[in-house]
Design an enzyme around this catalytic site. Structure first.
Site, short mmCIF file in Angstrom:
data_model
loop_
_atom_site.label_atom_id
_atom_site.label_comp_id
_atom_site.label_asym_id
_atom_site.label_seq_id
_atom_site.Cartn_x
_atom_site.Cartn_y
_atom_site.Cartn_z
CB CYS A 76 -2.06 1.52 6.30
SG CYS A 76 -1.51 0.80 4.60
CG HIS A 129 -1.97 -0.96 1.33
ND1 HIS A 129 -3.16 -0.87 2.11
CD2 HIS A 129 -2.18 -2.04 0.44
CE1 HIS A 129 -3.90 -1.83 1.70
NE2 HIS A 129 -3.59 -2.62 0.77
CB CYS A 131 -6.46 -0.34 5.49
SG CYS A 131 -4.80 -0.90 5.19
CD GLU A 143 -1.84 4.18 3.56
OE1 GLU A 143 -2.93 4.53 3.93
OE2 GLU A 143 -1.69 3.45 2.66
#
Length: 154
Positions: free
Chosen positions: A85, A52, A82, A54
């Protein structure tokens, strides 16, 4: 530089993700007013469910700074983090998270739940949401509309 300036840098990363046919989410890590890490969504291209935006930005910042802990750093991300993360953000000791669009399906900075406010967890970043939210959300909406074969009307 302002929160909006750093969010624009995260939006550049999101556009990079979109150009790779990844969900257009981007992130930057900032320390003392300087971008020290950049990342965008890459789970499809990397065959990595943890890639992801992040996480990619945290990895980049940690490598550049030579430390898996990022105290005093701020993370700017175009979409509310999420749970995965959020865990990475907490473990890296990010001081502040600034996000653009809310994520009503998987967001854990207040949309579905607020893990950052969970008192039983040992690290708590300061959270600011809604920075350039329309632009961040619009990028996502346009991406998914195009994927469905429709043009989004503004």
């Amino acid at each position: 530089m302002t929160d909006e300036d750093f969010m624009r840098a995260a939006l550049e990363q999101a556009r990079e993700a979109g150009s790779c046919d990844e969900v257009p989410v981007g992130a930057v890590v900032v320390l003392d007013g300087e971008i020290v890490g950049r990342g965008f969504n890459q789970p499809i291209g990397r065959h990595d469910p943890t890639a992801h935006a992040e996480v990619m930005a945290l990895r980049d910042a940690a490598a550049r700074l030579g430390n898996y802990r990022l105290p005093g750093c701020e993370l700017y991300v175009t979409l509310e983090p999420c749970a995965m993360c959020c865990g990475a953000i907490m473990h890296s000791r990010i001081a502040r998270v600034v996000f653009g669009a809310r994520d009503p399906k998987t967001g854990v900075a207040g949309s579905v739940i607020d893990l950052f406010a969970e008192p039983r967890l040992n690290h708590h970043a300061t959270i600011a949401g809604g920075v350039l939210a329309e632009e961040c959300g619009g990028l996502l909406s346009s991406f998914f509309a195009a994927r469905r074969g429709r043009t989004l009307v503004a």
